[in-house]
Design an enzyme around this catalytic site. Structure first.
Site, PDB file in Angstrom:
ATOM      1  N   GLY A  10      -8.259  -2.488  -1.676  1.00 15.18           N
ATOM      2  CA  GLY A  10      -7.879  -3.796  -2.217  1.00 15.18           C
ATOM      3  C   GLY A  10      -7.394  -4.773  -1.171  1.00 15.18           C
ATOM      4  N   GLU A  36      -1.895  -3.223  -6.318  1.00 12.35           N
ATOM      5  CA  GLU A  36      -2.931  -2.229  -6.597  1.00 12.35           C
ATOM      6  C   GLU A  36      -2.286  -0.880  -6.941  1.00 12.35           C
ATOM      7  OE1 GLU A  36      -5.940  -2.302  -3.627  1.00 12.35           O
ATOM      8  OE2 GLU A  36      -5.805  -0.140  -3.350  1.00 12.35           O
ATOM      9  N   GLY A  83       0.835  -1.198   0.000  1.00 12.79           N
ATOM     10  CA  GLY A  83       0.000   0.000   0.000  1.00 12.79           C
ATOM     11  C   GLY A  83       0.868   1.245   0.000  1.00 12.79           C
ATOM     12  N   ILE A  84       0.329   2.291   0.599  1.00 14.84           N
ATOM     13  CA  ILE A  84       1.062   3.560   0.622  1.00 14.84           C
ATOM     14  C   ILE A  84       1.359   3.941   2.063  1.00 14.84           C
ATOM     15  CG2 ILE A  84      -1.061   4.955   0.662  1.00 14.84           C
ATOM     16  CD1 ILE A  84       0.471   6.952  -1.074  1.00 14.84           C
ATOM     17  N   GLY A  85       2.416   4.713   2.274  1.00 11.01           N
ATOM     18  CA  GLY A  85       2.671   5.245   3.607  1.00 11.01           C
ATOM     19  C   GLY A  85       3.976   4.761   4.189  1.00 11.01           C
ATOM     20  N   ILE A 109       4.749   2.489   6.512  1.00 15.17           N
ATOM     21  CA  ILE A 109       5.057   1.057   6.687  1.00 15.17           C
ATOM     22  C   ILE A 109       5.503   0.420   5.363  1.00 15.17           C
ATOM     23  CG2 ILE A 109       4.106  -1.208   7.323  1.00 15.17           C
ATOM     24  CD1 ILE A 109       2.629   0.225   9.610  1.00 15.17           C
TER      25      ILE A 109
HETATM   26  N1  COA Z   1      -8.123   3.543  17.546  1.00 15.75           N
HETATM   27  C1  COA Z   1      -8.342   4.852  17.329  1.00 15.75           C
HETATM   28  N2  COA Z   1      -7.695   5.563  16.382  1.00 15.75           N
HETATM   29  C2  COA Z   1      -6.781   4.915  15.635  1.00 15.75           C
HETATM   30  C3  COA Z   1      -6.497   3.556  15.810  1.00 15.75           C
HETATM   31  C4  COA Z   1      -7.208   2.856  16.817  1.00 15.75           C
HETATM   32  N3  COA Z   1      -7.004   1.570  17.044  1.00 15.75           N
HETATM   33  N4  COA Z   1      -5.541   3.195  14.925  1.00 15.75           N
HETATM   34  C5  COA Z   1      -5.250   4.273  14.205  1.00 15.75           C
HETATM   35  N5  COA Z   1      -5.991   5.305  14.634  1.00 15.75           N
HETATM   36  C6  COA Z   1      -5.969   6.677  14.118  1.00 15.75           C
HETATM   37  C7  COA Z   1      -4.572   7.260  14.163  1.00 15.75           C
HETATM   38  O1  COA Z   1      -4.299   7.859  15.409  1.00 15.75           O
HETATM   39  C8  COA Z   1      -4.632   8.271  13.038  1.00 15.75           C
HETATM   40  O2  COA Z   1      -5.323   9.419  13.491  1.00 15.75           O
HETATM   41  P1  COA Z   1      -5.015  10.877  12.871  1.00 15.75           P
HETATM   42  O3  COA Z   1      -5.414  10.787  11.419  1.00 15.75           O
HETATM   43  O4  COA Z   1      -5.898  11.781  13.675  1.00 15.75           O
HETATM   44  O5  COA Z   1      -3.545  11.077  13.072  1.00 15.75           O
HETATM   45  C9  COA Z   1      -5.527   7.588  12.026  1.00 15.75           C
HETATM   46  O6  COA Z   1      -6.271   6.617  12.737  1.00 15.75           O
HETATM   47  C10 COA Z   1      -4.754   6.888  10.929  1.00 15.75           C
HETATM   48  O7  COA Z   1      -3.802   6.050  11.501  1.00 15.75           O
HETATM   49  P2  COA Z   1      -2.390   5.806  10.789  1.00 15.75           P
HETATM   50  O8  COA Z   1      -1.670   4.782  11.594  1.00 15.75           O
HETATM   51  O9  COA Z   1      -1.704   7.114  10.537  1.00 15.75           O
HETATM   52  O10 COA Z   1      -2.921   5.251   9.432  1.00 15.75           O
HETATM   53  P3  COA Z   1      -2.253   4.875   8.059  1.00 15.75           P
HETATM   54  O11 COA Z   1      -2.090   6.095   7.242  1.00 15.75           O
HETATM   55  O12 COA Z   1      -1.088   3.976   8.255  1.00 15.75           O
HETATM   56  O13 COA Z   1      -3.486   4.037   7.458  1.00 15.75           O
HETATM   57  C11 COA Z   1      -5.318   2.532   7.543  1.00 15.75           C
HETATM   58  C12 COA Z   1      -3.982   2.937   8.146  1.00 15.75           C
HETATM   59  C13 COA Z   1      -5.770   1.252   8.196  1.00 15.75           C
HETATM   60  C14 COA Z   1      -6.355   3.604   7.782  1.00 15.75           C
HETATM   61  C15 COA Z   1      -5.123   2.334   6.012  1.00 15.75           C
HETATM   62  O14 COA Z   1      -4.098   1.393   5.806  1.00 15.75           O
HETATM   63  C16 COA Z   1      -6.383   1.840   5.329  1.00 15.75           C
HETATM   64  O15 COA Z   1      -7.251   2.623   5.010  1.00 15.75           O
HETATM   65  N6  COA Z   1      -6.488   0.513   5.056  1.00 15.75           N
HETATM   66  C17 COA Z   1      -7.647  -0.086   4.437  1.00 15.75           C
HETATM   67  C18 COA Z   1      -7.536  -0.108   2.937  1.00 15.75           C
HETATM   68  C19 COA Z   1      -6.397  -0.954   2.416  1.00 15.75           C
HETATM   69  O16 COA Z   1      -5.769  -1.727   3.116  1.00 15.75           O
HETATM   70  N7  COA Z   1      -6.133  -0.821   1.146  1.00 15.75           N
HETATM   71  C20 COA Z   1      -5.134  -1.614   0.445  1.00 15.75           C
HETATM   72  C21 COA Z   1      -3.843  -0.947   0.206  1.00 15.75           C
HETATM   73  S1  COA Z   1      -3.879   0.478  -0.827  1.00 15.75           S
END
Ligand code: COA
Length: 438
Positions: A336, A238, A215-217, A219
């Protein structure tokens, strides 16, 4: 009529183009970097002319002005993925979200489950044969162009030309609006110690010759950094971002061992900086294909030693993965994630692995830390990846294999990779939950 005449006839201003939109229409945009902002801005400027126009897209990187409360009589968001731009409208109640696996969007469009009156897209200028390239987002764009009643295109001369299933003839587009603007760029993520540790654990699960979905980001980028000593990696993903370019240029990614599309990186959309947009421009090493190909679990399964790496919000003791909601708040979408997790499980070489990688803790709005490994999922949250589909969970404290594990062993494996500050509390919860010793 030859295509040049057709193009000239259909060329207009953005203001004229958006006059094609009628009240009650269902309008969709190409997503992410491919959002045609010139057309979207003109549509918003013309808001008074519309009532109840439904707006749909996957990831939105635009301003999302149409989702603001002042436009709620004019536009109604029905998003297929929730990005910050439109999240507020859903929380406020005037917008909504439709859960959908990314690979199924083209078939929803084809079958009319997602009816499109108007589709708005960004394309490159036509080549000498009259074909425009959809550039950075193939995914559902090709099917939307085929199925929508009306197609409006922003023709941006800075859109890279990519190879694959990405060309559309001028005759398929009803209105052209010319622009010249750089593509939006994402800032590079900050990679800290936590992400680096997660990256190293993920790298332990990736063999030489593996094909990756990332994915992106922070990690995914940290995982890529941990792969510098691997050999013969491939990409079937994806999306890709800048991190992939480093490994490709270092010769680590060469796509030589792939089960299908050997020699090519296969991608359905991409986001990053100018570096990756320049990299893919006229690059035969990258093949852009539609999402019903790239993400289809049956296609994913044909890759060699496939490893998918995605992230989540939280995981409960049983391995139920919550990735797109925080309690009742719809935070993102399934995207995805499940497409690849199921594809990895179906791998025809029997070597597919699906990783969910996440930091062990998250910071709440009030600054307190909470464990992302929890006894139960939050009230109102949606399970994105079921306990039957989940494979590996990785945090900065290690790897928890979950496939084939009993409920108790799942919980034990997860607690062993939770943040040490929460482990004792989680062990107590374990004993209450399972009526058994940890
Ligand atoms: N409880 C409450 N808040 C939480 C949390 C939890 N367990 N886990 C994360 N958060 C909050 C974080 O504090 C952060 O808040 P902020 O935006 O106010 O800073 C926010 O959620 C995002 O967390 P972060 O760890 O920065 O997310 P990320 O950018 O690494 O994305 C997902 C993580 C899960 C949101 C993202 O991977 C996603 O949308 N996945 C589903 C779709 C997918 O997997 N697609 C395939 C690949 S493209």
């Amino acid at each position: 009529m030859n295509w040049k005449q057709l193009y000239k006839e259909r060329l207009c201003t953005a203001e004229e183009a958006v006059n094609c939109i009628k009240s009650g229409d269902k309008v969709a945009f190409a997503h992410a970097i491919a959002e045609p902002t010139v057309l979207v801005d003109a549509m918003v400027a013309n808001a008074k002319a519309y009532k109840n126009v439904e707006i749909s897209h996957m990831v939105s990187l635009g301003k999302g002005e149409y989702s603001k409360p002042e436009y709620k009589e004019n536009f109604r968001v029905n998003s297929w993925f929730v990005s910050p731009a439109v999240r507020g409208s859903i929380a406020e109640g005037h917008g909504d979200y439709t859960p959908v696996f990314f690979y199924e969007i083209p078939s929803y469009i084809r079958k009319g489950i997602f009816k499109l009156n108007v589709f708005m897209v960004t394309v490159s200028p036509p080549d000498e044969h009259g074909y425009c390239c959809v550039g950075v987002s193939c995914d559902y764009t090709m099917q939307a162009i085929e199925s929508a009643d009306i197609v409006l295109a922003e023709v941006n001369d800075q859109v890279p030309v990519v190879y694959g299933d990405a060309f559309v003839h001028v005759s398929k587009i009803d209105r052209f609006v010319e622009s010249s603007r750089p593509l939006p760029e994402l800032s590079l993520p900050h990679i800290g110690e936590t992400e680096l540790a997660i990256g190293r654990y993920c790298a332990e699960l990736i063999e030489d010759g593996a094909t990756l979905q990332l994915g992106i980001g922070a990690i995914p980028d940290a995982v890529l950094q941990a792969l510098k000593d691997k050999k013969d990696l491939g990409i079937h993903s994806e999306m890709i971002s800048d991190g992939v370019v480093d490994l490709y240029e270092a010769g680590v990614i060469n796509n030589s061992q792939k089960g299908i599309n050997k020699g090519k990186m296969v991608v359905t959309f991409l986001m990053g900086t100018k570096r990756i947009y320049d990299f893919i421009d006229h690059n035969p090493a990258v093949e852009m294909r539609t999402v019903d190909y790239v993400n289809h679990p049956v296609i994913v399964a044909q890759n060699t030693k496939l490893v998918s790496i995605n992230s989540c919000i939280s995981v409960d003791f049983m391995g139920q993965v919550v990735s797109d909601s925080i309690g009742i708040t719809q935070f993102s979408g399934v995207g995805g994630q499940v497409d690849f997790i199921r594809g990895a499980a179906m791998s025809i070489d029997g070597k597919g692995k699906a990783i969910i990688a996440m930091p062990s803790v998250a910071k709440k709005k009030d600054g307190t830390l909470i464990s992302k490994i929890t006894p139960y999922i939050d009230k109102g949250a949606a399970v994105t990846t079921s306990r039957n589909d989940v494979d590996y969970i990785v945090t900065e404290y290690g790897i928890a294999p979950l496939k084939g594990q009993t409920l108790k062993n799942r919980a034990r494996n997860l607690i062993n990779i939770s943040h040490p500050d929460f482990r004792e509390e989680l062990k107590i919860e374990f004993e209450k939950r399972f009526n058994a010793k940890f």
